[in-house]
Write an enzyme that holds these catalytic residues in place. Structure first.
Site, PDB file in Angstrom:
ATOM      1  N   ASN A  84     -49.386  41.164  22.260  1.00 11.78           N
ATOM      2  CA  ASN A  84     -49.109  42.221  21.292  1.00 11.78           C
ATOM      3  C   ASN A  84     -50.346  42.455  20.436  1.00 11.78           C
ATOM      4  O   ASN A  84     -50.874  41.522  19.818  1.00 11.78           O
ATOM      5  CB  ASN A  84     -47.926  41.860  20.398  1.00 11.78           C
ATOM      6  CG  ASN A  84     -47.541  43.018  19.492  1.00 11.78           C
ATOM      7  OD1 ASN A  84     -46.756  43.881  19.877  1.00 11.78           O
ATOM      8  ND2 ASN A  84     -48.100  43.048  18.295  1.00 11.78           N
TER       9      ASN A  84
ATOM     10  N   GLY B 215     -65.056  96.920  55.632  1.00 13.84           N
ATOM     11  CA  GLY B 215     -65.237  97.610  56.900  1.00 13.84           C
ATOM     12  C   GLY B 215     -63.889  97.971  57.508  1.00 13.84           C
ATOM     13  O   GLY B 215     -62.902  97.249  57.345  1.00 13.84           O
TER      14      GLY B 215
ATOM     15  N   ARG C 211     -73.746  88.315  42.341  1.00 12.09           N
ATOM     16  CA  ARG C 211     -72.671  88.685  41.415  1.00 12.09           C
ATOM     17  C   ARG C 211     -72.011  87.468  40.765  1.00 12.09           C
ATOM     18  O   ARG C 211     -71.305  87.597  39.769  1.00 12.09           O
ATOM     19  CB  ARG C 211     -71.622  89.516  42.161  1.00 12.09           C
ATOM     20  CG  ARG C 211     -72.088  90.931  42.488  1.00 12.09           C
ATOM     21  CD  ARG C 211     -71.121  91.628  43.415  1.00 12.09           C
ATOM     22  NE  ARG C 211     -69.765  91.659  42.877  1.00 12.09           N
ATOM     23  CZ  ARG C 211     -68.685  91.920  43.604  1.00 12.09           C
ATOM     24  NH1 ARG C 211     -68.801  92.164  44.905  1.00 12.09           N
ATOM     25  NH2 ARG C 211     -67.502  91.933  43.040  1.00 12.09           N
TER      26      ARG C 211
ATOM     27  N   ASN D 207     -67.221  44.898  21.487  1.00 11.97           N
ATOM     28  CA  ASN D 207     -67.817  44.485  22.761  1.00 11.97           C
ATOM     29  C   ASN D 207     -69.304  44.772  22.892  1.00 11.97           C
ATOM     30  O   ASN D 207     -69.927  44.362  23.867  1.00 11.97           O
ATOM     31  CB  ASN D 207     -67.076  45.170  23.919  1.00 11.97           C
ATOM     32  CG  ASN D 207     -67.137  46.684  23.829  1.00 11.97           C
ATOM     33  OD1 ASN D 207     -67.057  47.253  22.752  1.00 11.97           O
ATOM     34  ND2 ASN D 207     -67.263  47.347  24.966  1.00 11.97           N
TER      35      ASN D 207
ATOM     36  N   ASP E 272     -67.502  81.790  51.742  1.00 17.66           N
ATOM     37  CA  ASP E 272     -66.919  82.187  50.460  1.00 17.66           C
ATOM     38  C   ASP E 272     -65.478  82.673  50.630  1.00 17.66           C
ATOM     39  O   ASP E 272     -64.966  83.414  49.791  1.00 17.66           O
ATOM     40  CB  ASP E 272     -67.773  83.257  49.775  1.00 17.66           C
ATOM     41  CG  ASP E 272     -67.949  84.513  50.628  1.00 17.66           C
ATOM     42  OD1 ASP E 272     -67.397  84.570  51.752  1.00 17.66           O
ATOM     43  OD2 ASP E 272     -68.649  85.444  50.177  1.00 17.66           O
TER      44      ASP E 272
ATOM     45  N   LYS F 124     -61.194  50.692  27.723  1.00 19.55           N
ATOM     46  CA  LYS F 124     -62.404  50.930  28.492  1.00 19.55           C
ATOM     47  C   LYS F 124     -62.719  49.710  29.378  1.00 19.55           C
ATOM     48  O   LYS F 124     -62.886  48.603  28.877  1.00 19.55           O
ATOM     49  CB  LYS F 124     -63.579  51.219  27.544  1.00 19.55           C
ATOM     50  CG  LYS F 124     -64.924  51.410  28.234  1.00 19.55           C
ATOM     51  CD  LYS F 124     -65.808  50.187  28.072  1.00 19.55           C
ATOM     52  CE  LYS F 124     -67.131  50.346  28.778  1.00 19.55           C
ATOM     53  NZ  LYS F 124     -67.947  49.109  28.720  1.00 19.55           N
TER      54      LYS F 124
ATOM     55  N   ARG G 276     -60.180  54.906  29.863  1.00 19.83           N
ATOM     56  CA  ARG G 276     -61.484  55.198  30.455  1.00 19.83           C
ATOM     57  C   ARG G 276     -61.655  54.488  31.798  1.00 19.83           C
ATOM     58  O   ARG G 276     -60.855  53.633  32.174  1.00 19.83           O
ATOM     59  CB  ARG G 276     -62.581  54.808  29.458  1.00 19.83           C
ATOM     60  CG  ARG G 276     -62.611  55.720  28.238  1.00 19.83           C
ATOM     61  CD  ARG G 276     -63.512  55.199  27.148  1.00 19.83           C
ATOM     62  NE  ARG G 276     -64.876  54.988  27.585  1.00 19.83           N
ATOM     63  CZ  ARG G 276     -65.825  54.414  26.840  1.00 19.83           C
ATOM     64  NH1 ARG G 276     -65.520  54.004  25.603  1.00 19.83           N
ATOM     65  NH2 ARG G 276     -67.032  54.263  27.302  1.00 19.83           N
TER      66      ARG G 276
END
Length: 456
Positions: A376, A140, A15, A385, A103, A350, A332
């Site tokens: 700055n 049950g 399911r 890069n 589960d 990055k 990043r």
């Protein structure tokens, strides 16, 4: 007394309509089965065995960090058969075995502990986790005698009309005396509507043998299993509510818990304010006094005290104290931003280190760079890069001023106290205290436009 646990995780989970085994679907950032394992381990139950079947190798891979053992159920012939497949794990042991389902991620550490303690203190042969439901559906049913003692568990498809009306349901989670369980497994049969070996039949067999069976009632949400993507979403809501409540009790301020998404392992300090739409993932740490304005995603990162983040993404990075980030910044992986820094709008960092007090206010890309303190960056600065084959490093000293629309072509070094004229493309080292201008000299050609178009 010796304690161990078995987790049933061999089902196919049709399911779920997924290529991922059901028990590996995540709730608040952690696989369902690992929620169960970790709660068991939190109760000092170290010996854990997982019964695997469909998608076995994926389940092994998804749980390998938990240091558990495995039993294999090749054919899914019922819960009783699943426990039979774990007999080798149980042989030679005496004490208690708790049985849970992979589960069922909403089971709590408290309930795991209470189940085992109740079982052992009452000297039961078997103890069942039960719950009361107004509409028990296909669960049950727990059938009790006139004295209120558990007599048996009847699976829904085998219920009589009277038994269907019973509201106390079986969770599928138990605690057994190991030897009593082993002695009873061989007596199971599959003479039922499903043609399966039910673990629930163990209860009736034990009762007929005069053994003592107990039951402990818990809130229904704790025993709710996940069998579909819809139920997965429901489990996520319940778990998220628990997590957010815990953080608020510990001193965080969450403006709208229903629209705040925090993974299970995130840590948040006191007086941090979290606005709606924030997604905090992985091993993220948010320290005291931060403000997370709406719609940030922060994953596996450390945010030091008194940081403000606005509408930004921070991945696998560190942000220093009193720094501001955003709006619309992208930090990043492997970036380290110093204290009292400013990372502004539409700035991408990055794999770089940014020193204390440095300001990168807007429209700038910094990649593979080491930047000093109190620098700055003017609007539109780009660290170039990548040369088409390799990423190269740029080193920028302290108190460097970079004018707008500058390109720093890596590898390059800008020493302390240097100035870069706006619009420059820098390809060579700039010595300490120097002004670098790298652009064509301006030439004005008078009347050029008029001459070209004869517009005099």
């Amino acid at each position: 007394m010796y304690k161990c646990a078995i987790i049933l995780a061999a089902g196919e989970g049709k399911r779920m309509n997924s290529d991922t085994p059901k028990v590996l679907h995540k709730v608040c950032g952690k696989e369902m089965i690992n929620h169960v394992i970790d709660n068991i381990r939190s109760c000092n139950i170290e010996d854990v065995n997982v019964v695997i079947g469909k998608g076995a190798e994926k389940v092994r891979k998804g749980t390998k960090s938990r240091n558990i053992s495995y039993s294999v159920q090749e054919d899914q012939l019922g819960t009783g058969h699943a426990v039979m497949c774990a007999e080798e794990f149980l042989k030679g042991k005496s004490g208690s075995v708790a049985i849970f389902v992979g589960d069922g991620p909403l089971i709590t550490e408290s309930t795991v502990g209470n189940l085992v303690n109740f079982h052992e203190e009452g000297e039961y042969s078997a103890t069942i986790l039960t719950s009361i439901m107004e509409e028990p559906a296909k669960y049950g049913r727990i059938i009790r005698n006139a004295n209120g003692e558990v007599e048996k568990i009847v699976e829904f498809k085998d219920c009589t009309p009277a038994e269907v009306k019973v509201q106390e349901i079986n969770s599928g989670m138990y605690c057994f005396d190991i030897q009593n369980l082993l002695n009873t497994l061989s007596k199971l049969n599959n003479n039922n509507n499903q043609g399966e070996y039910y673990l629930t039949d163990v209860i009736e067999i034990l009762k007929k043998e005069g053994k003592k069976v107990g039951a402990i009632d818990v809130p229904v949400e704790e025993i709710t299993a996940v069998n579909s993507k819809v139920e997965l979403a429901t489990a996520e809501i319940i778990m998220r509510e628990r997590i957010n409540k815990k953080h608020m009790e510990n001193g965080a301020i969450i403006i709208d818990p229903k629209s705040t998404y925090i993974d299970w392992n995130v840590k948040i300090g006191r007086d941090t304010v979290i606005y709606p739409g924030n997604v905090l993932q992985g091993d993220t740490v948010i320290k005291d006094g931060c403000t997370l304005y709406p719609n940030n995603r922060i994953d596996n990162s450390v945010i030091e005290s008194n940081v403000t983040v606005q509408n930004s993404v921070v991945l696998d990075s560190n942000i220093g104290e009193n720094t501001t980030v955003g709006p619309f910044a992208y930090i990043r992986p492997d970036s380290n931003i110093g204290k009292n820094a400013r990372i502004g709008d539409f700035v991408e960092i990055k794999k770089s280190t940014i020193g204390d007090g440095t300001k990168v206010s807007h429209l700038t890309y910094i990649g593979d760079a080491e930047v000093g303190t109190d620098c700055n960056f003017g609007c539109g600065t780009v660290i170039v890069n990548y040369d088409g084959k390799h990423k190269n490093k740029t080193v920028i000293g302290n108190k460097v001023f970079i004018g707008c629309n500058s390109n720093l072509v890596s590898p390059v070094v800008l020493e302390d106290d240097t100035y870069i004229g706006a619009g420059s493309t820098i390809t060579h080292k700039v010595p300490k205290g120097s002004l670098a201008i790298a652009r064509a000299k301006q030439v004005n050609k008078e009347n050029w436009v008029y001459d070209k178009y004869n517009k005099r």
